[in-house]
Design an enzyme around this catalytic site. Structure first.
Site, PDB file in Angstrom:
ATOM      1  N   TYR A  53      12.858 -24.569   1.225  1.00 12.99           N
ATOM      2  CA  TYR A  53      11.432 -24.431   1.510  1.00 12.99           C
ATOM      3  C   TYR A  53      10.868 -25.776   1.942  1.00 12.99           C
ATOM      4  CZ  TYR A  53       6.657 -22.640   1.019  1.00 12.99           C
ATOM      5  OH  TYR A  53       5.362 -22.247   1.269  1.00 12.99           O
ATOM      6  N   PHE A 262       1.868 -20.225  12.089  1.00 15.53           N
ATOM      7  CA  PHE A 262       0.864 -19.889  11.082  1.00 15.53           C
ATOM      8  C   PHE A 262       1.405 -20.199   9.699  1.00 15.53           C
ATOM      9  CE2 PHE A 262      -0.925 -17.177   7.847  1.00 15.53           C
ATOM     10  CZ  PHE A 262      -2.277 -17.128   8.124  1.00 15.53           C
TER      11      PHE A 262
END
Length: 329
Positions: A53, A262
């Site tokens: 991540y 986004f």
């Protein structure tokens, strides 16, 4: 109290453990303490445990991008919530039994919300909403195409678009999902593959598609882009493939397409706290009236976090995996 910790990065079911840690204590001025009632296991949480991540905090660390909680105490100067209120938390580290956070980081939600649905309110519903409102100016009758349409975000996009008169083309990996998505309000469903553009054209009657929502990346981005009208926008918000988005140069230069990215936090950061509270209050009301919902396959206890993580990574699930740290919800 109990809290999930990871001491190293790796397979989530191997690196996550449920530990006993000191209680969070009383709230200070401007702080709120709440009991965590439930949290979902999201793809981002799995990536966090794997170390893939975007955020890599100092270890040991606690995962958890979202949760639903009930306020137990508030500090001086906090007026927008009080003990007993249901709240979501804008900060991370929510895989625990209790949290103590800044008052501004908790957002009140309707008191009668189903706790399972409320646990999934923080990320997916506003993501779907802002994908439809902030990327391209859409009007009733416009077409939007999305891949992974059976995901939590994808299902909410279908419902929100339907309510706005926006038509959706929904790309999935298997035809068996068509009936389910159509029941949600999907206007067209297609199976992803090399001939995607032709399949989509047949479904839409050649209608112009101005926005593509991509959660897969890799070559899937290029296939989605091939379905858009000249001047259209592909918005990438995920990478289920683990790859970077790929688009043919010709679609960018000759067809004037744009590729944008986004991430929810960046789009919320442009709004005031009051505007953010309004967004969540509205989404909460839509969950309350049944307009928005997401399926849940199973709820685990926090002691069973290993089993919950293993379950969350299985394919072809019928819904989200939740954890209830303080008892059943």
């Amino acid at each position: 109290m109990k809290q999930v910790l990871i001491d190293r990065y790796g397979p989530p079911e191997e690196v996550a453990r449920c530990a006993d840690v000191p209680d969070v204590g009383r709230p200070g001025a401007g702080e709120v303490v709440f009991e965590v009632l439930a949290f979902p296991i999201n793809p981002a949480d799995v990536s966090f445990c794997r170390g893939t991540y975007r955020l890599k905090p100092t270890l040991p660390a606690t995962p958890g991008a979202e949760c639903i909680g009930r306020v137990t105490a508030v500090g001086a100067g906090v007026s927008h919530v009080e003990p007993g209120d249901l709240v979501i938390n804008l900060q991370r580290e929510n895989w625990t039994q209790r949290r103590r956070v800044k008052g501004d980081d908790v957002i009140p939600v309707p008191a009668k919300l189903d706790l399972r649905q409320a646990a999934m309110l923080r990320i997916n519903p506003p993501t779907a909403l802002l994908l439809l409102t902030d990327i391209v100016t859409l009007k009733p009758g416009d077409w939007v195409i999305q891949n992974v349409a059976n995901s939590a975000v994808g299902r909410i996009v279908i419902r929100l678009a339907r309510a706005r008169g926006i038509k959706t083309v929904n790309v999935v990996r298997r035809e068996s999902l068509f009936a389910e998505l159509t029941a949600l309000g999907a206007d067209a469903c297609v199976v992803d593959g090399p001939e995607l553009a032709e399949s989509v054209k047949a479904q839409t009657g050649g209608g112009a598609i101005r926005l593509g929502l991509d959660a897969v990346s890799g070559r899937a981005t290029a296939r989605l882009a091939s379905c858009l009208a000249d001047g259209g926008v592909v918005c990438n918000y995920g990478s289920m493939s683990g790859e970077d988005p790929v688009m043919a140069r010709g679609t960018l230069t000759n067809n004037g397409l744009k590729l944008v990215g986004f991430i929810l936090g960046r789009f919320l950061a442009t709004r005031s706290r009051e505007q953010i509270r309004t967004i969540y209050a509205d989404l909460g009301r839509q969950i309350l009236d049944g307009t928005l919902s997401a399926p849940v396959e199973k709820v685990y206890g926090i002691d069973d976090i290993t089993q919950a993580l293993a379950h969350a990574q299985r394919g072809a699930r019928a819904g989200k995996i939740l954890v209830a740290p303080n008892g059943a919800v």
